[in-house]
Write an enzyme that holds these catalytic residues in place. Structure first.
Site, PDB file in Angstrom:
ATOM      1  N   ALA A 264       0.822  -1.211   0.000  1.00  0.00           N
ATOM      2  CA  ALA A 264       0.000   0.000   0.000  1.00  0.00           C
ATOM      3  C   ALA A 264       0.856   1.261   0.000  1.00  0.00           C
ATOM      4  O   ALA A 264       0.556   2.233  -0.703  1.00  0.00           O
ATOM      5  CB  ALA A 264      -0.935  -0.007   1.212  1.00  0.00           C
TER       6      ALA A 264
ATOM      7  N   CYS B  45       3.795   7.484  11.433  1.00  0.00           N
ATOM      8  CA  CYS B  45       2.858   8.363  10.739  1.00  0.00           C
ATOM      9  C   CYS B  45       2.192   9.361  11.687  1.00  0.00           C
ATOM     10  O   CYS B  45       2.056  10.548  11.351  1.00  0.00           O
ATOM     11  CB  CYS B  45       1.811   7.543   9.990  1.00  0.00           C
ATOM     12  SG  CYS B  45       1.087   6.191  10.954  1.00  0.00           S
TER      13      CYS B  45
ATOM     14  N   HIS C 220      -5.275   9.798   9.643  1.00  0.00           N
ATOM     15  CA  HIS C 220      -5.334   9.814  11.102  1.00  0.00           C
ATOM     16  C   HIS C 220      -5.792  11.185  11.609  1.00  0.00           C
ATOM     17  O   HIS C 220      -5.416  12.222  11.059  1.00  0.00           O
ATOM     18  CB  HIS C 220      -3.945   9.571  11.702  1.00  0.00           C
ATOM     19  CG  HIS C 220      -3.379   8.216  11.437  1.00  0.00           C
ATOM     20  ND1 HIS C 220      -4.128   7.144  11.022  1.00  0.00           N
ATOM     21  CD2 HIS C 220      -2.094   7.761  11.557  1.00  0.00           C
ATOM     22  CE1 HIS C 220      -3.342   6.083  10.890  1.00  0.00           C
ATOM     23  NE2 HIS C 220      -2.113   6.433  11.208  1.00  0.00           N
TER      24      HIS C 220
END
Length: 364
Positions: free
Chosen positions: A16, A131, A255
């Site tokens: 991904a 992240c 997020h």
């Protein structure tokens, strides 16, 4: 003199993040001479494309890096541990998107908007941070620089894709099962290999990664220590104080973070908005009267970090709340990785020194 061009290898090209690395590299400022797409033996032979031209995926081995200048890696920590020292020995500079090298004292942990100068100290491997850490420090660094930063309390709302494509697929499958009145089956979250797995669809999971003895998860530990390493260069610095609660939510991508900060000075919310508006990589979306605030749906597919709900704590002067959202697969992974590579090219740092590879041999 002709512009120098680079041979770039993407390790984990079919995942991904790997597929997004290809796209981000296509749209980068890096003059690419040749691309090598590397993955496991299962994906070897698969055809992908770069700038419209077909490229055959090769099996990643220690010999894959001969003639490579830059490696962009996102194939899992075990693969980075095994292969990146060989890449450095072959003369390649590696930007690694896994967690394996982040706390190594010889490895800069870099978010280009925040600490690009740290790249000058690299020894062949540069780590891309977690992240959730990336988007938070993009917003906090300009505040810290302008007003000082004493404390950070963050609660994350992390998308399923942060656990990989298989977790995202499981979320979709669970949602269909629930809508159809079927029992939801969970095999991945909150963490692979755990004694118990729980559905994410229509649920919240306050566990990301494994628990430490102190009750914090490893994801929370990473946010605490990575933030310190990036902002002040010391992963164990007592200043600023940082604590985190990390939660997996049933959102596919991007997020969210509720961040509470205490600053040394006492700027107004308007001051913070102005500082963040001028900050690189930040887009301020903060107009309650128009219901304007960052959302996962609108952040997905974008490179920026979005900040809103900027407000002062009326009962604690010098303290503020922020809402921060960013695409965890782009700014949180692929784009930050390529952005680091762009900085390496810009600063003429695409080279390794004799003896650099020895720093990464015999890693535990």
């Amino acid at each position: 003199m002709a512009e120098k061009s680079y041979t770039v290898a993407i390790l984990g090209a079919t995942g991904a993040v790997g597929t997004r690395l290809i796209t981000q590299l296509e749209h980068s400022t890096i003059p690419v001479k040749q691309v090598k797409l590397l993955a496991s033996s299962r994906s070897a032979g698969k055809q992908l494309s770069f700038n419209g031209r077909p490229v055959t995926v090769e099996e990643a081995t220690p010999a894959s890096f001969q003639g490579v200048d830059l490696v962009l890696a996102s194939a899992g920590g075990a693969v980075s541990k095994a292969l990146l020292p060989a890449a450095v020995a072959a003369g390649a500079v590696c930007v690694d998107n896994t967690s394996y090298w982040r706390m190594n004292d010889h490895v800069p942990l870099v978010v280009p908007e925040v600490n690009a100068a740290a790249l000058a100290e690299h020894h062949g491997i540069i780590a891309n941070p977690n992240c959730s850490t990336i988007q938070m420090v993009v917003a906090l660094a300009p505040i810290r620089q302008q007003y000082g930063l004493k404390q950070v309390i963050v609660s994350t709302y992390q998308a399923a894709s942060g656990a990989g494509q298989s977790a995202l697929n499981e979320l979709y499958a669970e949602a269909k099962q629930a809508v159809n009145g079927e029992e939801m089956t969970a095999n991945i979250l909150p963490v692979k290999g755990a004694a118990h797995h729980y559905p994410l669809a229509f649920n919240l999971l306050p566990q990301i990664d494994v628990f430490h003895d102190d009750g914090y998860t490893h994801e929370e530990w990473k946010m605490i220590h990575e933030t310190k390493k990036i902002l002040v260069g010391d992963k164990n610095s007592p200043d600023p104080k940082v604590t985190a609660t990390c939660v997996r939510v049933p959102v596919p991508i991007s997020h969210g973070e509720s961040v509470y900060i205490e600053t040394e000075q006492q700027p107004s919310p308007a001051d913070l908005r102005a500082t963040l508006t001028a900050a690189p990589g930040v887009v301020v979306q903060d107009d309650p009267a128009k219901q304007l605030y960052p959302q996962s749906l609108t952040a997905t597919g974008k490179r920026d970090t979005f900040v809103g709900r900027i407000r002062a704590d009326a009962e604690n002067p010098g303290s503020y709340n922020l809402w921060i959202v960013s695409d965890n697969l782009l700014k949180g992974a692929a784009w930050n990785t390529v952005q680091i590579a762009e900085e390496l090219v810009k600063q003429n740092l695409v080279h390794v020194a004799a003896g650099d590879a020895a720093l990464f041999s015999d890693q535990d």
